[in-house]
Design a protein around this motif. Sequence first.
Motif, PDB file in Angstrom:
ATOM      1  N   PRO A  36       0.804  -1.216   0.000  1.00 59.53           N
ATOM      2  CA  PRO A  36       0.000   0.000   0.000  1.00 59.53           C
ATOM      3  C   PRO A  36       0.844   1.276   0.000  1.00 59.53           C
ATOM      4  N   PHE A  37       2.041   1.189  -0.546  1.00 63.49           N
ATOM      5  CA  PHE A  37       2.919   2.350  -0.630  1.00 63.49           C
ATOM      6  C   PHE A  37       3.739   2.237  -1.912  1.00 63.49           C
ATOM      7  N   PRO A  38       4.228   3.371  -2.419  1.00 57.71           N
ATOM      8  CA  PRO A  38       4.997   3.340  -3.660  1.00 57.71           C
ATOM      9  C   PRO A  38       6.407   2.779  -3.472  1.00 57.71           C
ATOM     10  N   LEU A  39       6.933   2.238  -4.550  1.00 58.25           N
ATOM     11  CA  LEU A  39       8.322   1.786  -4.599  1.00 58.25           C
ATOM     12  C   LEU A  39       9.061   2.650  -5.614  1.00 58.25           C
ATOM     13  N   LEU A  40      10.222   3.128  -5.241  1.00 59.02           N
ATOM     14  CA  LEU A  40      11.032   3.953  -6.129  1.00 59.02           C
ATOM     15  C   LEU A  40      12.213   3.148  -6.646  1.00 59.02           C
ATOM     16  N   SER A  41      12.488   3.268  -7.923  1.00 58.22           N
ATOM     17  CA  SER A  41      13.622   2.591  -8.531  1.00 58.22           C
ATOM     18  C   SER A  41      14.853   3.489  -8.422  1.00 58.22           C
ATOM     19  N   ASP A  42      15.902   2.969  -7.816  1.00 62.85           N
ATOM     20  CA  ASP A  42      17.156   3.705  -7.603  1.00 62.85           C
ATOM     21  C   ASP A  42      18.281   2.961  -8.306  1.00 62.85           C
ATOM     22  N   ARG A  43      18.186   2.901  -9.633  1.00 61.93           N
ATOM     23  CA  ARG A  43      19.117   2.092 -10.433  1.00 61.93           C
ATOM     24  C   ARG A  43      20.580   2.461 -10.199  1.00 61.93           C
ATOM     25  N   ASP A  44      20.883   3.752 -10.014  1.00 66.15           N
ATOM     26  CA  ASP A  44      22.277   4.155  -9.831  1.00 66.15           C
ATOM     27  C   ASP A  44      22.654   4.352  -8.355  1.00 66.15           C
ATOM     28  N   LEU A  45      21.753   3.973  -7.449  1.00 68.75           N
ATOM     29  CA  LEU A  45      21.957   4.038  -6.001  1.00 68.75           C
ATOM     30  C   LEU A  45      22.132   5.456  -5.463  1.00 68.75           C
ATOM     31  N   ALA A  46      21.705   6.450  -6.220  1.00 66.34           N
ATOM     32  CA  ALA A  46      21.856   7.845  -5.790  1.00 66.34           C
ATOM     33  C   ALA A  46      21.041   8.151  -4.536  1.00 66.34           C
ATOM     34  N   ILE A  47      19.833   7.632  -4.457  1.00 66.98           N
ATOM     35  CA  ILE A  47      18.996   7.884  -3.280  1.00 66.98           C
ATOM     36  C   ILE A  47      19.599   7.185  -2.061  1.00 66.98           C
ATOM     37  N   GLY A  48      19.950   5.925  -2.223  1.00 62.20           N
ATOM     38  CA  GLY A  48      20.569   5.184  -1.129  1.00 62.20           C
ATOM     39  C   GLY A  48      21.838   5.861  -0.631  1.00 62.20           C
ATOM     40  N   ARG A  49      22.635   6.355  -1.544  1.00 61.89           N
ATOM     41  CA  ARG A  49      23.877   7.048  -1.184  1.00 61.89           C
ATOM     42  C   ARG A  49      23.561   8.350  -0.443  1.00 61.89           C
ATOM     43  N   ALA A  50      22.594   9.116  -0.942  1.00 65.44           N
ATOM     44  CA  ALA A  50      22.252  10.409  -0.346  1.00 65.44           C
ATOM     45  C   ALA A  50      21.771  10.275   1.092  1.00 65.44           C
ATOM     46  N   TYR A  51      21.091   9.167   1.402  1.00 59.72           N
ATOM     47  CA  TYR A  51      20.538   8.991   2.742  1.00 59.72           C
ATOM     48  C   TYR A  51      21.298   7.965   3.576  1.00 59.72           C
ATOM     49  N   GLY A  52      22.518   7.626   3.162  1.00 57.56           N
ATOM     50  CA  GLY A  52      23.368   6.745   3.960  1.00 57.56           C
ATOM     51  C   GLY A  52      22.823   5.345   4.120  1.00 57.56           C
ATOM     52  N   SER A  53      22.144   4.840   3.095  1.00 61.02           N
ATOM     53  CA  SER A  53      21.502   3.530   3.192  1.00 61.02           C
ATOM     54  C   SER A  53      22.151   2.462   2.317  1.00 61.02           C
ATOM     55  N   LEU A  54      23.368   2.685   1.887  1.00 61.51           N
ATOM     56  CA  LEU A  54      24.044   1.662   1.087  1.00 61.51           C
ATOM     57  C   LEU A  54      24.629   0.578   1.981  1.00 61.51           C
ATOM     58  N   LYS A  55      24.720  -0.617   1.440  1.00 65.60           N
ATOM     59  CA  LYS A  55      25.407  -1.705   2.135  1.00 65.60           C
ATOM     60  C   LYS A  55      26.860  -1.288   2.345  1.00 65.60           C
ATOM     61  N   PRO A  56      27.533  -1.837   3.364  1.00 68.04           N
ATOM     62  CA  PRO A  56      28.916  -1.438   3.636  1.00 68.04           C
ATOM     63  C   PRO A  56      29.848  -1.537   2.425  1.00 68.04           C
ATOM     64  N   ASP A  57      29.613  -2.529   1.561  1.00 68.65           N
ATOM     65  CA  ASP A  57      30.479  -2.674   0.392  1.00 68.65           C
ATOM     66  C   ASP A  57      29.993  -1.849  -0.808  1.00 68.65           C
ATOM     67  N   GLY A  58      28.898  -1.086  -0.636  1.00 62.61           N
ATOM     68  CA  GLY A  58      28.386  -0.224  -1.699  1.00 62.61           C
ATOM     69  C   GLY A  58      27.665  -0.949  -2.813  1.00 62.61           C
ATOM     70  N   SER A  59      27.396  -2.246  -2.637  1.00 66.73           N
ATOM     71  CA  SER A  59      26.817  -3.049  -3.716  1.00 66.73           C
ATOM     72  C   SER A  59      25.305  -2.911  -3.869  1.00 66.73           C
ATOM     73  N   GLY A  60      24.659  -2.269  -2.949  1.00 64.73           N
ATOM     74  CA  GLY A  60      23.204  -2.133  -3.022  1.00 64.73           C
ATOM     75  C   GLY A  60      22.697  -1.354  -1.830  1.00 64.73           C
ATOM     76  N   ILE A  61      21.399  -1.329  -1.682  1.00 63.63           N
ATOM     77  CA  ILE A  61      20.768  -0.597  -0.590  1.00 63.63           C
ATOM     78  C   ILE A  61      20.481  -1.559   0.557  1.00 63.63           C
ATOM     79  N   ALA A  62      20.905  -1.175   1.744  1.00 67.45           N
ATOM     80  CA  ALA A  62      20.637  -1.963   2.951  1.00 67.45           C
ATOM     81  C   ALA A  62      19.254  -1.599   3.480  1.00 67.45           C
ATOM     82  N   ARG A  63      18.571  -2.575   4.037  1.00 69.50           N
ATOM     83  CA  ARG A  63      17.268  -2.293   4.643  1.00 69.50           C
ATOM     84  C   ARG A  63      17.465  -1.252   5.735  1.00 69.50           C
ATOM     85  N   SER A  64      16.706  -0.189   5.660  1.00 71.80           N
ATOM     86  CA  SER A  64      16.794   0.882   6.647  1.00 71.80           C
ATOM     87  C   SER A  64      15.526   1.715   6.591  1.00 71.80           C
TER      88      SER A  64
END
Length: 94
Positions: A36-64
């Motif tokens: 019941p909520f939208p999903l945003l596609s972050d293909r280049d991980l820019a959103i995850g990077r901006a909000y400090g939500s990348l996995k430690p190795d930078g390979s994707g977005i960590a659940r946060s």
Amino acid sequence: MRDEIEQYRKHQIQPFGVNPASVESHADYAAKLKLPFPLLSDRDLAIGRAYGSLKPDGSGIARSVCLIDRSGKVLYSQAGAPGADIVLEHLGSP
């Protein structure tokens, strides 16, 4: 988040999910799970990077969970999947 959506709505909080999957993949996933909520596609991980939500190795977005006000200010951020009660308590909401 899906099961706690009413708690967020009650406090005028709009949750959404972000991950690097394609828009098409998100549509199928959201329909399958009846999200019941939208999903945003972050293909280049820019959103995850901006909000400090990348996995430690930078390979994707960590659940946060990040709560961001309308001006873009981060009000709350925590790794993992804290429940709505924890998030709302942090904001001083009953």
